[in-house]
Design an enzyme around this catalytic site. Sequence first.
Site, PDB file in Angstrom:
ATOM      1  N   HIS A  36      -8.010 -11.790  -2.743  1.00 13.90           N
ATOM      2  CA  HIS A  36      -8.126 -10.432  -3.290  1.00 13.90           C
ATOM      3  C   HIS A  36      -8.639 -10.545  -4.728  1.00 13.90           C
ATOM      4  O   HIS A  36      -8.248 -11.449  -5.470  1.00 13.90           O
ATOM      5  CB  HIS A  36      -6.756  -9.735  -3.259  1.00 13.90           C
ATOM      6  CG  HIS A  36      -6.775  -8.392  -3.916  1.00 13.90           C
ATOM      7  ND1 HIS A  36      -7.722  -7.444  -3.603  1.00 13.90           N
ATOM      8  CD2 HIS A  36      -5.988  -7.836  -4.882  1.00 13.90           C
ATOM      9  CE1 HIS A  36      -7.511  -6.360  -4.342  1.00 13.90           C
ATOM     10  NE2 HIS A  36      -6.474  -6.573  -5.128  1.00 13.90           N
ATOM     11  N   ASN A  94     -11.409  -4.474  -9.443  1.00 13.92           N
ATOM     12  CA  ASN A  94     -10.473  -4.423  -8.313  1.00 13.92           C
ATOM     13  C   ASN A  94     -10.837  -3.237  -7.422  1.00 13.92           C
ATOM     14  O   ASN A  94     -10.636  -2.089  -7.804  1.00 13.92           O
ATOM     15  CB  ASN A  94      -9.045  -4.287  -8.856  1.00 13.92           C
ATOM     16  CG  ASN A  94      -7.999  -4.350  -7.751  1.00 13.92           C
ATOM     17  OD1 ASN A  94      -8.324  -4.208  -6.572  1.00 13.92           O
ATOM     18  ND2 ASN A  94      -6.748  -4.541  -8.139  1.00 13.92           N
ATOM     19  N   CYS A 116      -3.961  -2.849  -1.538  1.00 13.06           N
ATOM     20  CA  CYS A 116      -4.922  -3.948  -1.741  1.00 13.06           C
ATOM     21  C   CYS A 116      -4.835  -5.027  -0.658  1.00 13.06           C
ATOM     22  O   CYS A 116      -5.740  -5.854  -0.535  1.00 13.06           O
ATOM     23  CB  CYS A 116      -4.740  -4.575  -3.123  1.00 13.06           C
ATOM     24  SG  CYS A 116      -5.071  -3.415  -4.447  1.00 13.06           S
TER      25      CYS A 116
END
Length: 295
Positions: free
Chosen positions: A222, A252, A89
């Site tokens: 993020h 996500n 990520c």
Amino acid sequence: MVDTSHDWIFSRTGIVERRIAAEGVVTSDLAFEASRRAIESAGIIPDEIDLIVVATTTPDMQFPSTAAILQAKLGIKNGCAAFDVQAVCTGFIYALSTADQYLRSGKYRHALVVGADLLSRVIDWTDRGTCVLFGDGAGAVVLKAGDEPGILSSHLHCDGSYSQILCAPGRLSDGKISGSPFVHMNGNAVFKIAVTVLDEVAREAIEANGLTKSDIDWLVPHQANIRIIEATAKKLGMGMDRVVVTVDKHGNTSAAAIPLALDSAAREGRFRKGETILMEGVGGGVTWGALLLRW
Ligand code: UT7
């Protein structure tokens, strides 16, 4: 598929919708769409690109890299460098930082940096601890060498001793997958680390540039969990009106999350020239990083 509810997902994460790629679509397909639009926005032709860096955890295949496949899809014939970066990520921050170093050194003039992931392909759809969180997506930017920043600085970190708390341990071996090919996550452990390291790296980036928290105009974090985003904003003393949030729309999307958020805010015209933007991410590794940008 699992015992869950909209209320649980929304109250714990802020996620409302997610996108799942159609069968047969691969990561480079999404990367191609994002790249095409980024190249168009940059006002250059594909053959002016001399570096492609793709951040992905879900490449099209074991090899070659998704960046190599993307280069061919874009019809780039100039033989430019192309490689993938794997930092889960945090991948987009790592990829952007890598490309920035090449531009700063004078080696390349135009870099295409992409964050693209199809996490839906490595999710165990019977595991409610992960299957409600992830989505598919891609985002891209073109970096141009220039005299004015641009990217002010980038700050990358990793603590590999936490590799087991967020991983997809399967690997190809003797024609079979050895170990689980699905994402395994200790959500609580990742949550605690995320809140701590995102604050630390934000401070590091701000101090490295001789700035203070109040100099940051925008936070583009993020997009994993609205509670992590809110905690980070609070520690920075920023109101949520200065934080770009897209986790509600995409869930996500791993390496795609930051460029998707950046793109949505940029296209909405939220950033003004001269504003300072802090991007930051955290993910498997555990990796984390931040990048300060002058718009
Ligand atoms: O992008 C890379 C980085 N990843 C992250 O940043 C993710 C970080 N972690 C998180 O976002 C959160 O930890 C989660 C959203 C994954 C989980 O939220 P949480 O508040 O930490 O919940 P929890 O894991 O402590 O679970 C609370 C309860 C448990 O039940 P009991 O043991 O209290 O009875 C879980 O079994 O919620 C249960 N649960 C669910 N219930 C309904 C777990 N998943 C679900 C679900 N639906 N999908």
